[in-house]
Design a protein around this motif. Structure first.
Motif, PDB file in Angstrom:
ATOM      1  N   GLY A  30       0.764  -1.243   0.000  1.00  0.00           N
ATOM      2  CA  GLY A  30       0.000   0.000   0.000  1.00  0.00           C
ATOM      3  C   GLY A  30       0.794   1.290   0.000  1.00  0.00           C
ATOM      4  N   TYR A  31       2.117   1.218   0.132  1.00  0.00           N
ATOM      5  CA  TYR A  31       2.922   2.441   0.071  1.00  0.00           C
ATOM      6  C   TYR A  31       2.923   2.981  -1.353  1.00  0.00           C
ATOM      7  N   THR A  32       3.017   4.302  -1.482  1.00  0.00           N
ATOM      8  CA  THR A  32       3.096   4.936  -2.791  1.00  0.00           C
ATOM      9  C   THR A  32       4.506   5.462  -3.027  1.00  0.00           C
ATOM     10  N   GLY A  33       4.790   5.836  -4.261  1.00  0.00           N
ATOM     11  CA  GLY A  33       6.105   6.344  -4.623  1.00  0.00           C
ATOM     12  C   GLY A  33       6.528   7.559  -3.825  1.00  0.00           C
ATOM     13  N   ASP A  34       5.574   8.388  -3.414  1.00  0.00           N
ATOM     14  CA  ASP A  34       5.894   9.580  -2.619  1.00  0.00           C
ATOM     15  C   ASP A  34       6.302   9.228  -1.196  1.00  0.00           C
ATOM     16  N   GLN A  35       6.051   8.004  -0.773  1.00  0.00           N
ATOM     17  CA  GLN A  35       6.378   7.569   0.585  1.00  0.00           C
ATOM     18  C   GLN A  35       7.647   6.726   0.640  1.00  0.00           C
ATOM     19  N   LEU A  36       8.225   6.392  -0.509  1.00  0.00           N
ATOM     20  CA  LEU A  36       9.336   5.453  -0.578  1.00  0.00           C
ATOM     21  C   LEU A  36      10.631   6.152  -0.986  1.00  0.00           C
ATOM     22  N   PHE A  37      11.706   5.869  -0.234  1.00  0.00           N
ATOM     23  CA  PHE A  37      12.983   6.532  -0.438  1.00  0.00           C
ATOM     24  C   PHE A  37      14.121   5.526  -0.368  1.00  0.00           C
ATOM     25  N   VAL A  38      15.227   5.853  -1.033  1.00  0.00           N
ATOM     26  CA  VAL A  38      16.438   5.042  -0.933  1.00  0.00           C
ATOM     27  C   VAL A  38      17.637   5.955  -0.712  1.00  0.00           C
ATOM     28  N   LEU A  39      18.667   5.385  -0.075  1.00  0.00           N
ATOM     29  CA  LEU A  39      19.911   6.099   0.148  1.00  0.00           C
ATOM     30  C   LEU A  39      21.059   5.111   0.123  1.00  0.00           C
ATOM     31  N   ALA A  40      22.086   5.441  -0.642  1.00  0.00           N
ATOM     32  CA  ALA A  40      23.333   4.682  -0.673  1.00  0.00           C
ATOM     33  C   ALA A  40      24.458   5.651  -0.325  1.00  0.00           C
ATOM     34  N   TYR A  41      25.647   5.131  -0.105  1.00  0.00           N
ATOM     35  CA  TYR A  41      26.767   5.994   0.282  1.00  0.00           C
ATOM     36  C   TYR A  41      27.119   6.974  -0.823  1.00  0.00           C
ATOM     37  N   ASP A  42      26.988   6.552  -2.047  1.00  0.00           N
ATOM     38  CA  ASP A  42      27.315   7.372  -3.208  1.00  0.00           C
ATOM     39  C   ASP A  42      26.032   7.953  -3.797  1.00  0.00           C
ATOM     40  N   ASP A  43      26.008   9.265  -4.020  1.00  0.00           N
ATOM     41  CA  ASP A  43      24.796   9.897  -4.545  1.00  0.00           C
ATOM     42  C   ASP A  43      24.390   9.345  -5.912  1.00  0.00           C
ATOM     43  N   GLY A  44      25.341   9.027  -6.749  1.00  0.00           N
ATOM     44  CA  GLY A  44      25.014   8.458  -8.056  1.00  0.00           C
ATOM     45  C   GLY A  44      24.289   7.132  -7.906  1.00  0.00           C
ATOM     46  N   HIS A  45      24.768   6.300  -6.991  1.00  0.00           N
ATOM     47  CA  HIS A  45      24.121   5.005  -6.728  1.00  0.00           C
ATOM     48  C   HIS A  45      22.732   5.225  -6.138  1.00  0.00           C
ATOM     49  N   THR A  46      22.606   6.206  -5.251  1.00  0.00           N
ATOM     50  CA  THR A  46      21.302   6.532  -4.675  1.00  0.00           C
ATOM     51  C   THR A  46      20.314   6.891  -5.773  1.00  0.00           C
ATOM     52  N   GLU A  47      20.708   7.776  -6.658  1.00  0.00           N
ATOM     53  CA  GLU A  47      19.807   8.259  -7.703  1.00  0.00           C
ATOM     54  C   GLU A  47      19.453   7.170  -8.703  1.00  0.00           C
ATOM     55  N   ASP A  63      21.067  19.593  -2.282  1.00  0.00           N
ATOM     56  CA  ASP A  63      21.160  18.818  -3.515  1.00  0.00           C
ATOM     57  C   ASP A  63      19.952  19.054  -4.402  1.00  0.00           C
ATOM     58  N   GLU A  64      20.191  19.066  -5.684  1.00  0.00           N
ATOM     59  CA  GLU A  64      19.093  19.100  -6.636  1.00  0.00           C
ATOM     60  C   GLU A  64      19.027  17.739  -7.291  1.00  0.00           C
ATOM     61  N   PRO A  65      17.840  17.170  -7.454  1.00  0.00           N
ATOM     62  CA  PRO A  65      17.748  15.844  -8.055  1.00  0.00           C
ATOM     63  C   PRO A  65      18.332  15.819  -9.461  1.00  0.00           C
ATOM     64  N   ASP A  66      19.123  14.827  -9.722  1.00  0.00           N
ATOM     65  CA  ASP A  66      19.682  14.607 -11.047  1.00  0.00           C
ATOM     66  C   ASP A  66      19.565  13.120 -11.313  1.00  0.00           C
ATOM     67  N   LEU A  67      18.416  12.697 -11.772  1.00  0.00           N
ATOM     68  CA  LEU A  67      18.140  11.277 -11.915  1.00  0.00           C
ATOM     69  C   LEU A  67      18.808  10.646 -13.122  1.00  0.00           C
ATOM     70  N   LYS A  68      19.613  11.398 -13.838  1.00  0.00           N
ATOM     71  CA  LYS A  68      20.356  10.823 -14.954  1.00  0.00           C
ATOM     72  C   LYS A  68      21.655  10.188 -14.469  1.00  0.00           C
ATOM     73  N   GLY A  69      21.973  10.329 -13.180  1.00  0.00           N
ATOM     74  CA  GLY A  69      23.163   9.692 -12.631  1.00  0.00           C
ATOM     75  C   GLY A  69      24.450  10.381 -13.014  1.00  0.00           C
ATOM     76  N   THR A  70      24.399  11.636 -13.432  1.00  0.00           N
ATOM     77  CA  THR A  70      25.612  12.311 -13.869  1.00  0.00           C
ATOM     78  C   THR A  70      26.366  12.959 -12.724  1.00  0.00           C
ATOM     79  N   LYS A  71      25.683  13.222 -11.618  1.00  0.00           N
ATOM     80  CA  LYS A  71      26.343  13.856 -10.483  1.00  0.00           C
ATOM     81  C   LYS A  71      26.751  12.760  -9.507  1.00  0.00           C
ATOM     82  N   ILE A  72      28.024  12.445  -9.456  1.00  0.00           N
ATOM     83  CA  ILE A  72      28.492  11.366  -8.605  1.00  0.00           C
ATOM     84  C   ILE A  72      29.574  11.921  -7.677  1.00  0.00           C
ATOM     85  N   PHE A  73      29.332  11.818  -6.391  1.00  0.00           N
ATOM     86  CA  PHE A  73      30.352  12.161  -5.420  1.00  0.00           C
ATOM     87  C   PHE A  73      30.066  11.399  -4.142  1.00  0.00           C
TER      88      PHE A  73
END
Length: 115
Positions: A30-47, A63-73
């Motif tokens: 029953g969770y929706t996409g607005d309620q679900l989050f992920v986090l990894a050590y690397d921002d690129g992996h997170t995104e 941070d500004e979302p960059d879902l193309k995975g181009t911002k990695i640090f």
């Protein structure tokens, strides 16, 4: 992300593939996409994991979302703990989850509005 009026559920998984599976299972309950989050050590992996799972990355306020995975640090441990705490977790919980992320694991968080 305002976690002030929400209860948070968290699960540490081994990798992005398991994160995607966990998100799928949470959606089935029953969770929706607005309620679900992920986090990894690397921002690129997170995104990339968030995009694959249809969830939201846990980002810092600057941070500004960059879902193309181009911002990695690599994030500092303190920044990761602050991100996790911002989702409604205690300082001790945040430190534990940050330690897990340092070993390459992924944190899945589900927020449920308070009743």
């Amino acid at each position: 992300m305002d976690a002030a009026n929400a209860k948070a559920y968290a699960k540490v998984v081994e990798n992005g593939t398991q994160a995607v599976e966990t998100i799928r299972e949470l959606r089935m309950t029953g969770y929706t996409g607005d309620q679900l989050f992920v986090l990894a050590y690397d921002d690129g992996h997170t995104e990339l994991t968030a995009e694959a799972a249809g969830a939201r990355p846990i980002l810092s306020d600057s941070d500004e979302p960059d879902l193309k995975g181009t911002k990695i640090f690599r994030s500092s441990a303190q920044e990761l703990r602050e991100r996790i705490a911002g989702m409604g977790f205690s300082e001790e919980e945040s430190a534990y989850y940050e330690d897990q992320l340092e070993t390459g694991k992924v944190l899945v968080v589900a927020l449920t509005p308070a009743i």
